[in-house]
Structures are given as C-alpha cells and as structure tokens.
Design a protein around this motif. Structure first.
Motif: not given
Length: 138
Positions: A126-138
């Motif tokens: 979940e943490r990895i997915r959250l971190l990747a989602a933050e980067q994908a939205a940037a």
C-alpha cells in the motif's frame, strides 16, 4: 506483469524444495540489499501497519520508480527485497498496475507467512502504491 528480477525470484522458488530453503533465500536477498542510512529512518519513511520496524524511501528519476527499504527484522528485510524486485525500475504508472497479491501468490507467500507478516507485506505494498500514485499525479 512482473519485472525480470521478480521472475528470477519466482524461478528460483520453483527449484527450491521446501519452505525452509525458500525462507533462507528470502533472507539472503535481504542481506544482499544496501543498508539504509539511519538518517533517513525517520517517521516520514516509516511504514505503519508492520509489526517490525520498516522504512521505505522512494527514489524516482523521471517516471522510473525505485525505492530503498530496510527493516530491523531479517525476514522482513528479505520481503522488502522481494517487493523491490517486483516494483523497482517500473514506470510509476506500471507500479499501480501490478497485481501484487497475485504475483506474491506465485511465490506461495500468501500461504506461508504469518498473519502479522502478511499484514506487514500488505502495508508495504500500500505504501509503495501510494508513493507511486503521488509521483504519477505530479
């Protein structure tokens, strides 16, 4: 969709006869990881929901996702290495497309980890997915 590094782990698991050998292999994967600098083992990198101390520090260059992780528990450190093989080097959007439960089930981890460790793996995913989602939205 799994990385080449994860496929290598899956192939190795096929050749190992029992879970004691597989656990040893996971531990060796963890021992082979670079240790994380204590200076980045801070609340912002700590993963909640793990019985052990776990830290994950994202490293994204361009759109390529990578992370460094560490734990105070040797088997958990090995599980971080498995997750690194699963996610490291993928585009941030590809990270979100990975079906981690299905990929990890190929290794039999879903059947052979304690409920505490299974919960910890889910928290790390979940943490990895959250971190990747933050980067994908940037």
């Amino acid at each position: 969709m799994a990385s080449e590094a994860f496929e290598e782990i899956a192939e190795t698991f096929e050749f190992l006869d029992d879970w004691e050998e597989r656990y040893r292999h996971v531990i060796e994967l963890g021992k082979a990881m670079e240790p994380m600098d204590d200076a980045v083992k801070v609340p912002a990198t700590k993963v909640d929901g793990c019985a052990s101390q776990v830290w994950i520090l994202p490293r994204v260059e361009g759109r390529v996702f990578d992370f460094q992780g560490d734990s105070d528990a040797i088997i958990v450190r090995g599980l971080i290495a498995v997750l690194h093989a699963l996610y490291g080097g993928l585009d941030v959007k590809e990270v979100l497309a990975v079906d981690a439960p299905a990929e990890l089930a190929r290794l039999g981890l879903d059947e052979h980890l304690s409920s505490q460790r299974s919960n910890g793996v889910r928290a790390m995913v979940e943490r990895i997915r959250l971190l990747a989602a933050e980067q994908a939205a940037a």
